[in-house]
Design an enzyme around this catalytic site. Structure first.
Site, PDB file in Angstrom:
ATOM      1  N   GLU A  65       0.823  -1.216   0.000  1.00 35.21           N
ATOM      2  CA  GLU A  65       0.000   0.000   0.000  1.00 35.21           C
ATOM      3  C   GLU A  65       0.855   1.264   0.000  1.00 35.21           C
ATOM      4  O   GLU A  65       0.443   2.310  -0.486  1.00 35.21           O
ATOM      5  CB  GLU A  65      -0.921  -0.007   1.229  1.00 35.21           C
ATOM      6  N   ASP A 162      -2.534  -3.108   3.083  1.00 33.33           N
ATOM      7  CA  ASP A 162      -3.031  -3.318   4.451  1.00 33.33           C
ATOM      8  C   ASP A 162      -4.266  -4.219   4.414  1.00 33.33           C
ATOM      9  O   ASP A 162      -5.110  -4.101   3.525  1.00 33.33           O
ATOM     10  CB  ASP A 162      -3.448  -1.985   5.095  1.00 33.33           C
ATOM     11  N   TYR A 370       4.278   4.288  12.253  1.00 30.78           N
ATOM     12  CA  TYR A 370       3.107   4.769  11.523  1.00 30.78           C
ATOM     13  C   TYR A 370       2.129   5.529  12.437  1.00 30.78           C
ATOM     14  O   TYR A 370       1.631   4.965  13.413  1.00 30.78           O
ATOM     15  CB  TYR A 370       2.416   3.566  10.903  1.00 30.78           C
TER      16      TYR A 370
END
Length: 723
Positions: A65, A162, A370
């Site tokens: 992704e 994801d 993240y």
DNA sequence: GCAAGGTC
């Protein structure tokens, strides 16, 4: 053979053309490929079926992704990968007997819904590359071009985005437009740790069509609702005033706006009511101490006066209880995005959007993990000690980490919060030494590091004191104090240090002399003013929007002119009020958070085979068409109202108090409501404290907490005469 | 131009 024909052939059969397959080994591999392709087809019916990536032969394109994920996948799959770059975009190759695994990435969505038709109702749309639709998405062009290039030679595709609905859609659209879904697999992982990734790539399944369909459906529903209503609003204004203004409505933005508008109305119509507090001070060890009446305040003056009289008659209070207890304060878990945004707002006054932007930059600099996560949990697989040792190399954290390692005796076990996230852990520092950071960036980085450290530290404790007192007639009072017992984690995350305030020790049965006993009058308080972070927390609570979009959508409401901010506090504008008036009446569905619940239910039905995307979209289409017909019937009226709120035209009949259009009695809707509220409030006020209407009016006129619309009414003699 | 959702 011309390229196009080869491509057609590949699309139809997969692998390379027959005549190019020469060796026996290659022929065997080709048969294997055919066989695994059969398995994919059957896997649509049997989702439990799994295959290892290592069993595939030929060119295998793995699509992540985002670039970070692609890199982690490459590391996890092999120690001998090659890192390549094409126009600055990295991708990775791994050669293993007979297979060539290529790992590349998207950058989030590379395609979006688009139409070239104008007007409404509009239900024709198609998926197009984002860089064509959206000028701000130019960076996606290179990602598309690289994936296109790599797709041409691919025999198989693996959607490694994801493992959530959006990831399924992102990967699917790439494979659909550049490759071949019939030669595609899905890999499912819930964290990017090497061990989990290794295992996940041994368990590929066919494409997860149920998830994909649910995701496509969500996109389509949001599009047809949002675009159609937005266009209807803009068109109404254009028809009345001739002006082109950007107006919008949507499943997330509109309920959020309504939340602020409801709050605005409540505050602006607020009338403070009197409260009476028996205000008592005592003397202890020569120190004056303020006591609190046990139930805070009283509604009527008569009752409060009775209590004061009773205290004065006694002249002293009796101590009924004195307690000291130790309260344990557990360390807070590592941050998720919302917690970080809240703390940055509380401590530094940063807007949620600003905090998110900074966190995203720190992430791109590889300083933190993240940030768009909801998780408050740190993965057990993380090398905590390694991170701490690296952090210790940063000047300001060296001694802090020495202390932590000493206190924990090297046993590093973080507290875990309740909230979780399917795709990402809580936010933690990577340990990489920051280069040049701005002072605001340091503030966010420091919050993240300290909160991470605190998660490993010992509990703190708070010593709470409380004394209770009673008059002879049984009226109760109290006073409390607190001090820190053990600092524990508060040493690392000192932003949560509680205020210390001590009180003397009292003995049960002790008589304490009264210094003063007076009646104090206060007033009920209006609901607190909203801030951006409070709006965001509300969105989290009712579960609308996502980590990535909430702060952005709040900013959008400002850009549309629906909201404005003064000194950090948020207000709805006249336009914002008008939009909600119109939408509540003609498109009530989109003003409610229930619309998100409805979408979720439909998506779940699709995922479990109980519904089809097409029928769900069709049902929405019919609803929207009907609503738009109703809207069109009164379009002039709506255009008139919104144009006034935008300041484009003046109303035929103006409110006596403001510039809005008249509703009743020469007043706009809001000032009319204020008039009604004043009538009601007088009765209650009179019950609490007998007073004349004139006195009541002059009181609320003076009070600062009186709502804006109320003040405007009582400040206008002409209007006041109507009462 | 308009949604909400990804991420650079």
């Amino acid at each position: 053979m011309p390229a196009k024909t080869i491509l057609d052939y590949l699309k139809k059969h997969g692998g390379r053309p027959q005549e190019q397959i020469k060796s026996v080994k290659e022929k065997e591999e080709h048969r294997e490929k055919q066989a695994s392709r059969e398995k994919i087809v059957s896997s649509r019916r049997k989702p439990e079926w799994k295959i290892k990536i290592w069993d595939l032969r030929g060119n295998i394109l793995v699509i992540a992704e985002k670039p970070k994920a692609a890199s982690k996948i490459a590391y996890a799959l092999s120690s001998r990968f090659m890192r390549n770059r094409w126009k600055g975009i990295p991708y990775y190759t791994i050669r293993s007997n007979g297979a060539n695994i290529i790992i590349a990435s998207a950058a989030g969505h590379l395609y979006g819904l688009y139409t070239d038709k104008r007007g409404y109702p509009i239900f024709q749309y198609e998926w197009k590359p984002l860089y064509i639709i959206d000028q701000t998405a130019k960076h996606t062009k290179k990602f598309i071009e690289l994936l296109e290039k790599l797709s041409r030679n691919a025999d198989y595709y693996v959607n490694a985005c994801d493992y959530d609905i959006e990831g399924s859609v992102i990967g699917y659209l790439i494979i659909k437009f550049m490759g071949d879904p019939d030669r595609a697999y899905r890999v499912k992982y819930s964290s990017l740790t090497p061990a989990e990734l290794k295992q996940a790539f041994r368990e590929l399944t066919g494409l997860d069509y149920e998830m994909i369909e649910a995701g496509l459906c969500r996109h389509e529903l949001d599009w047809i609702w949002g675009i159609n209503i937005s266009r209807a609003l803009m068109d109404a204004v254009r028809k009345t005033s001739g002006k082109r203004t950007i107006l919008s409505a949507g499943r997330v933005q509109t309920p959020t706006l309504k939340h602020v508008v409801d709050h605005e109305i409540e505050r602006n119509l607020f009338i403070p009511l009197p409260l009476f507090i028996p205000d008592v001070t005592i003397i202890k060890n020569g120190e004056k101490i303020h006591l609190e009446y046990i139930s805070g305040s009283l509604e009527t003056r008569r009752k409060a006066e009775e209590i004061i009289k009773s205290i004065k008659k006694d002249g002293y209070l009796t101590v009924t209880e004195y307690t000291e207890k130790t309260i344990c304060l557990n360390p807070p878990p590592a941050f998720n995005l919302g917690d970080l945004q809240e703390e940055a707002a509380r401590i530094y006054g940063f807007s949620p959007y600003k905090t998110q932007k900074i966190a995203e930059k720190l992430y791109l600099d590889a300083l933190i993990s993240y940030p768009r996560t909801n998780s408050q949990k740190l993965p057990p697989t993380l090398n905590y000690r390694g991170i701490m040792e690296k952090l210790a190399g940063i000047d300001r954290y060296g001694s802090l980490i020495d202390r932590l390692l000493r206190e924990t005796r090297g046993i590093l076990q973080p507290v875990q919060g309740k909230k979780d996230d399917p795709a990402h852990p809580a936010i933690y520092p990577t340990g990489l030494k920051p280069g040049k950071l701005s002072s605001d960036e340091w503030k966010i980085y420091d919050l993240i590091v300290r909160r991470f450290l605190a998660a490993f530290a010992e509990k703190a404790s708070l010593i709470q004191q409380q004394a209770r007192f009673m008059t002879r007639e049984g009226y109760e009072f109290r006073v409390s104090g607190q001090r820190i017992g053990k600092l524990g984690w508060l040493y690392y995350y000192y932003f949560s240090k509680p205020k210390e305030k001590s009180i003397p020790v009292f003995i049960k049965g002790e008589h304490v002399p009264i210094k003063t006993a007076r009646l104090r009058r206060t007033y009920t308080r209006p609901p607190e003013r909203l801030t951006k972070i409070k709006i965001l927390r509300w969105m989290e609570r009712v579960e609308i929007g996502t980590e990535a979009t909430r702060a952005r959508i709040i900013e959008l409401l400002f850009r549309r002119g629906y909201l404005e901010a003064k000194g950090g506090k948020v207000n709805a504008t006249d336009l914002g009020l008008g939009i909600i008036e119109v939408l509540t009446k003609y498109f009530p569905q989109i003003t409610s958070v229930e619309m998100t619940r409805y979408f979720e239910a439909k998506m779940e039905a699709i995922r479990y085979g109980r519904a089809e995307r097409e029928e769900v979209v069709e049902e929405a289409r019919q609803t929207i068409v009907k609503l738009l017909q109703e809207f069109d019937r009164v379009k002039d009226k709506i255009g008139y109202l919104l144009s006034i709120r935008l300041g484009y035209i003046s109303p035929h009949r103006k409110c006596l108090v403001c510039s809005r259009e008249e509703y009743r009695l020469g007043l706009c809707y809001y000032h009319y409501m204020a008039l009604e509220k004043i009538r009601e409030a007088y009765n209650e006020w009179n019950r609490r404290e007998e007073t004349t209407f004139e006195k009541f009016i002059s009181s609320i006129k003076k009070l600062r907490s009186t709502g804006k619309w109320i003040t405007e009414i009582v400040g206008n003699d002409e209007v006041l005469a109507k009462l």
